[in-house]
Enzyme design. Structure first.
Site, PDB file in Angstrom:
ATOM      1  N   GLU A  35     -93.521 -24.718 -52.003  1.00 41.19           N
ATOM      2  CA  GLU A  35     -92.862 -23.566 -52.636  1.00 41.19           C
ATOM      3  C   GLU A  35     -92.347 -24.007 -53.994  1.00 41.19           C
ATOM      4  OE1 GLU A  35     -89.943 -21.323 -50.283  1.00 41.19           O
ATOM      5  OE2 GLU A  35     -88.683 -21.193 -52.089  1.00 41.19           O
ATOM      6  N   GLU A  95     -86.305 -25.684 -46.030  1.00 44.53           N
ATOM      7  CA  GLU A  95     -85.177 -26.267 -46.761  1.00 44.53           C
ATOM      8  C   GLU A  95     -84.062 -26.752 -45.839  1.00 44.53           C
ATOM      9  OE1 GLU A  95     -84.243 -23.427 -49.837  1.00 44.53           O
ATOM     10  OE2 GLU A  95     -86.138 -23.791 -50.872  1.00 44.53           O
TER      11      GLU A  95
END
Length: 543
Positions: free
Chosen positions: A325, A208
């Protein structure tokens, strides 16, 4: 025996499914209406293709102190403290033969790896709210890694390892990460893996940090440079090893401009691109169920799937798309929602949608941990989504077929070539609480059937209605999934009316279908999910 099975079907479908269904969180209704519908399957060619090991789940780094909205839902589910000797955990992974496991999460960009040449102390994560992500740097010891490696070998898991991509960078107050990736520690760890004949199937860089980032962000140009560096390390260290692991990135949220630049500058260094999905919003949201049961809301994620597919197609990258994810609701999900029956509507819809947009792998957050684990965090027993994933793995083959549904708007429909035969498997989900749908399946004019000798030799129809049978005894296999007592918050899933429960020795229960005469339509009860395996229906895409 045949009469018993047909009688059982009448009980399970007609009586069990039509008696009581949950109208809202607290309301139950008994009046159910019936509507007809048609599933139209286009079988000329696959619209998308998935990996053989499409189903993937994550293991995270969060320590027990990780809390969200006043609830601490991680217990001992971390990579560093998970009980690897638990029989249920081992059996749950073995059942997938194999299960892809992605090691990663927020704290991966604070992890250092103990290696033979690593001199500093190997200390655990410690909470510190003044630091990035709220924790100090943590360490993966060689002892723990060796235990994990043995566990993965024993269970047959395929491991995707997320590397710390913030090493060597400084973080500005606005979150911008400055400087190149210092890969010294990561390269030393990779060398240790290879020297000891441990197996990693893919190395993923960062978590991220792409686009706007979460807590920190790295510019696309710099991320591409670092990805090329990882590719060079992998090529060098694995020079005489086969197979060479995949190089994967960036492991974050999709932003079209950032991803486009990243793809064009990584060129052939990237094997798979990973993005994260939390499209339901925060776990604290009290409207999660309304979103899950709203087809229009579910459809919104197709925009991103389509955009990524088009960018890959129009770029110079050789990378394929993965969901690296996806927990649906961020910050650990919501108890009795993301670990309950209702979540399978969202999860299976995601698997179906990802497939038709040519997404090769889909990693669920998480295998265990938080309120969105496939397994219960404290006792390891499977939550409903575990069984949804396992049935998908059992029935849905690699090729996804374009499918549409004509009837009520709250039916979600997906079709794949079957995994167990040359036929097809249809997945139907009824998001409506008061309507039972009785559906037929139709194919376009490109289909062929295994029992072709019972057709006129050259006759074709523009649309062919199923079922087509050579005699009255051809049967299909059906798997009807419902919630215990019709309660969407239930953590017990029923398969054809029977509760799915592990045995006293920790074994995963068998997934037994009911057998239905192929001349009968498919019944999809309110708030239910149905997988239909049609062995004798062969289309060109699956032949």
């Amino acid at each position: 025996m045949k009469e018993e099975k047909m009688g059982y079907r009448q009980i399970s479908v007609t009586v069990l499914f039509l008696c009581l269904f949950q109208f809202s969180d607290n309301t139950v209704v008994s009046s159910v209406v019936e509507e007809k519908g048609t599933v139209l399957v286009y079988g000329r060619a696959a619209v998308g293709t998935i990996d053989e090991d499409f189903i993937c789940a994550t293991l995270d780094w969060w320590p027990p102190q990780k809390c969200d909205y006043g609830t601490c839902a991680w217990d001992h589910a971390s990579i560093l403290n998970l009980d690897l000797n638990n029989t249920i955990l081992q059996n749950a992974i073995k059942a997938f033969v194999p299960l892809k496991i992605r090691i990663g999460g927020t704290l991966q960009d604070l992890v250092i790896y103990e290696t033979p040449d690593q001199k500093q102390p190997c200390l655990p994560f410690t909470q510190n709210s003044s630091l990035l992500f709220g924790y100090t740097q943590g360490c993966l010891s060689l002892r723990r890694w060796n235990e994990l490696n043995a566990f993965f070998r024993k269970t047959g898991a395929k491991v995707i390892f997320g590397l710390n991509a913030l090493s060597g960078r400084s973080i500005k107050p606005n979150g911008e990460a400055v400087g190149a990736w210092d890969y010294t520690n990561a390269e030393s760890f990779i060398q240790y893996i290879v020297q000891n004949n441990h197996t990693i199937d893919g190395w993923e860089l960062g978590n991220e940090l792409c686009g706007s980032g979460v807590g920190a962000r790295v510019a696309a140009n710099q991320y591409a440079i670092d990805t090329v560096a990882l590719r060079n390390i992998v090529n060098r260290v694995y020079k005489n090893v086969s197979p060479i692991p995949l190089v994967i990135g960036p492991g974050g949220f999709f932003e079209a401009t950032w991803f486009t630049e990243y793809f064009n500058k990584t060129e052939n260094s990237l094997d798979a691109t990973t993005r994260h999905i939390y499209n339901l919003g925060p776990g604290v949201d009290t409207h999660l169920i309304e979103k899950i049961l709203n087809p229009s809301y579910l459809d919104q994620e197709a925009i991103t799937f389509r955009s990524l597919k088009n960018i890959i197609k129009n770029s110079s990258t050789k990378a394929v798309a993965w969901v690296g994810e996806s927990g649906g609701a961020y910050n650990s999900g919501r108890n009795l929602v993301s670990n309950a029956f209702v979540y399978s509507f969202w999860y299976l819809d995601q698997l179906g949608m990802a497939s038709i947009y040519d997404t090769k792998t889909y990693c669920r957050q998480s295998l265990i941990g938080g309120n969105y684990g496939l397994l219960n965090t404290t006792n390891f027993t499977p939550n409903p989504d575990y069984y949804s994933a396992l049935i998908w793995r059992t029935l849905m083959g690699r090729k996804a077929l374009f499918t549409s549904f004509s009837g009520i708007k709250k039916i979600r429909s997906y079709t794949h070539c079957a995994r167990q035969s040359k036929g097809i498997t249809v997945l139907l989900m009824n998001l409506d609480n008061t309507t039972t749908v009785v559906a037929t399946v139709e194919l376009n004019n490109t289909f062929s059937l295994r029992h072709a000798k019972h057709r006129k030799s050259s006759q074709k129809r523009e649309i062919s209605q199923l079922p087509w049978v050579s005699n009255g005894e051809i049967q299909r296999e059906e798997y009807h999934l419902t919630a215990m007592d019709g309660n969407l918050h239930s953590q017990t899933m029923l398969l054809n009316g029977n509760a799915l429960q592990i045995s006293s020795t920790g074994d995963i229960p068998p997934l037994e279908p009911i057998h239905v005469n192929s001349t009968e339509p498919i019944t999809i009860a309110p708030y239910s999910i149905v997988f239909v395996h049609m062995r004798t229906v062969v289309v060109p895409a699956c032949a």
